[in-house]
Design an enzyme around this catalytic site. Structure first.
Site, PDB file in Angstrom:
ATOM      1  CB  ALA A 176      -0.889  -0.006   1.234  1.00 40.59           C
TER       2      ALA A 176
ATOM      3  CD  GLU B 200      -2.784  -8.987   0.862  1.00 43.38           C
ATOM      4  OE1 GLU B 200      -2.818  -7.751   0.713  1.00 43.38           O
ATOM      5  OE2 GLU B 200      -3.514  -9.600   1.678  1.00 43.38           O
TER       6      GLU B 200
ATOM      7  CD  GLU C  57      -0.029  -6.491   5.010  1.00 44.19           C
ATOM      8  OE1 GLU C  57       1.024  -7.101   5.309  1.00 44.19           O
ATOM      9  OE2 GLU C  57      -0.543  -6.545   3.888  1.00 44.19           O
TER      10      GLU C  57
END
Ligand SMILES: CCCCCCCC/C=C\C/C=C/C(=O)SCCNC(=O)CCNC(=O)[C@H](O)C(C)(C)COP(=O)(O)OP(=O)(O)OC[C@H]1O[C@@H](n2cnc3c(N)ncnc32)[C@H](O)[C@@H]1OP(=O)(O)O
Length: 193
Positions: A61, A103, A123
């Site tokens: 991200a 991912e 994460e």
């Protein structure tokens, strides 16, 4: 934000282009989504390779967008479209594949990595859990104990370890993008094309 080109006449090469680490910003997710759709819909394309520019696959991200409201397409439907595609998709991993970037690689049908690359789910170090499919896809590949280790520690693993665990299909010391294109051609029975 992504570059699209046809190599070896029939492989769509999609390159993430978001310096410094090709993070999955809203613009990258939108461009990637459009380019996956384009590749899947092009009858000339037999297979797809996804890579990142400047020696990095994807840092996950985009932390520069964390303070903003979520914009652009969510990641999971985009990854579902990659996985559901009828043409093989190969992730060409160099540098790092972290968080949402890992991912993305997990939803590709095959993963080829440079021997110096690292993979991980950081994460937990941000106080969150992987939310775009790693908690399902990773245990299916490597089982629950090894997945829990990665998910709960956030530690990166090296390509050779990832190969042994069964996350990767091939590790190379050569140009990972070129090797991934050959791998993709092999997957559709066009080796040496
Ligand atoms: C929380 C909800 C968010 C919603 C977003 C929705 C879309 C995404 C969908 C699913 C969720 C996905 C979640 C995740 O992916 S969480 C994981 C996020 N990624 C990380 O935590 C990685 C953090 N970065 C690192 O570990 C390291 O920086 C590195 C290994 C990538 C590179 O290390 P190194 O070579 O030592 O370089 P630097 O640390 O000095 O970094 C260089 C440069 O790059 C910038 N940078 C690093 N990571 C990111 C990133 N993820 N996004 C944007 N920019 C990043 C870093 O800030 C440095 O910049 P500079 O100071 O300007 O040079």
């Amino acid at each position: 934000m992504t570059r699209y080109e046809i190599v070896k006449r029939s492989v769509a090469l999609i390159t993430l282009t978001n310096p410094p680490v090709n993070a999955l910003s809203s613009a990258v997710r939108l461009a990637l989504s459009k380019n996956v759709e384009r590749a899947m819909g092009d009858p000339e394309v037999t297979a797809v390779v996804i890579c990142g520019e400047n020696g990095t696959f994807c840092g996950g991200a985009d932390i520069r967008e964390f303070s903003e409201p979520l914009q652009g397409p969510p990641l999971l439907p985009l990854l579902d479209a990659v996985e559901a595609g009828e043409k093989p998709v190969v992730a060409a991993i160099e540098g790092v594949a972290l968080g949402g970037g890992f991912e993305l690689a997990l939803f590709c049908h095959y993963r080829v990595a440079h021997y110096k690359s690292r993979l991980g789910l950081p994460e937990v170090t941000l106080g969150i859990l992987p939310a775009a499919g790693a908690t399902q896809r990773l245990p299916r590949l490597i089982g629950i104990p090894a997945s829990l280790q990665m998910i709960t520690t956030g530690q990166h693993i090296l390509a050779q370890e990832a190969l042994k665990l069964g996350i990767l299909d091939q590790v190379t010391q050569k140009n990972v993008c070129e090797v991934a294109v050959e791998f993709a051609l092999g997957a559709v029975g066009m080796s040496g094309a």
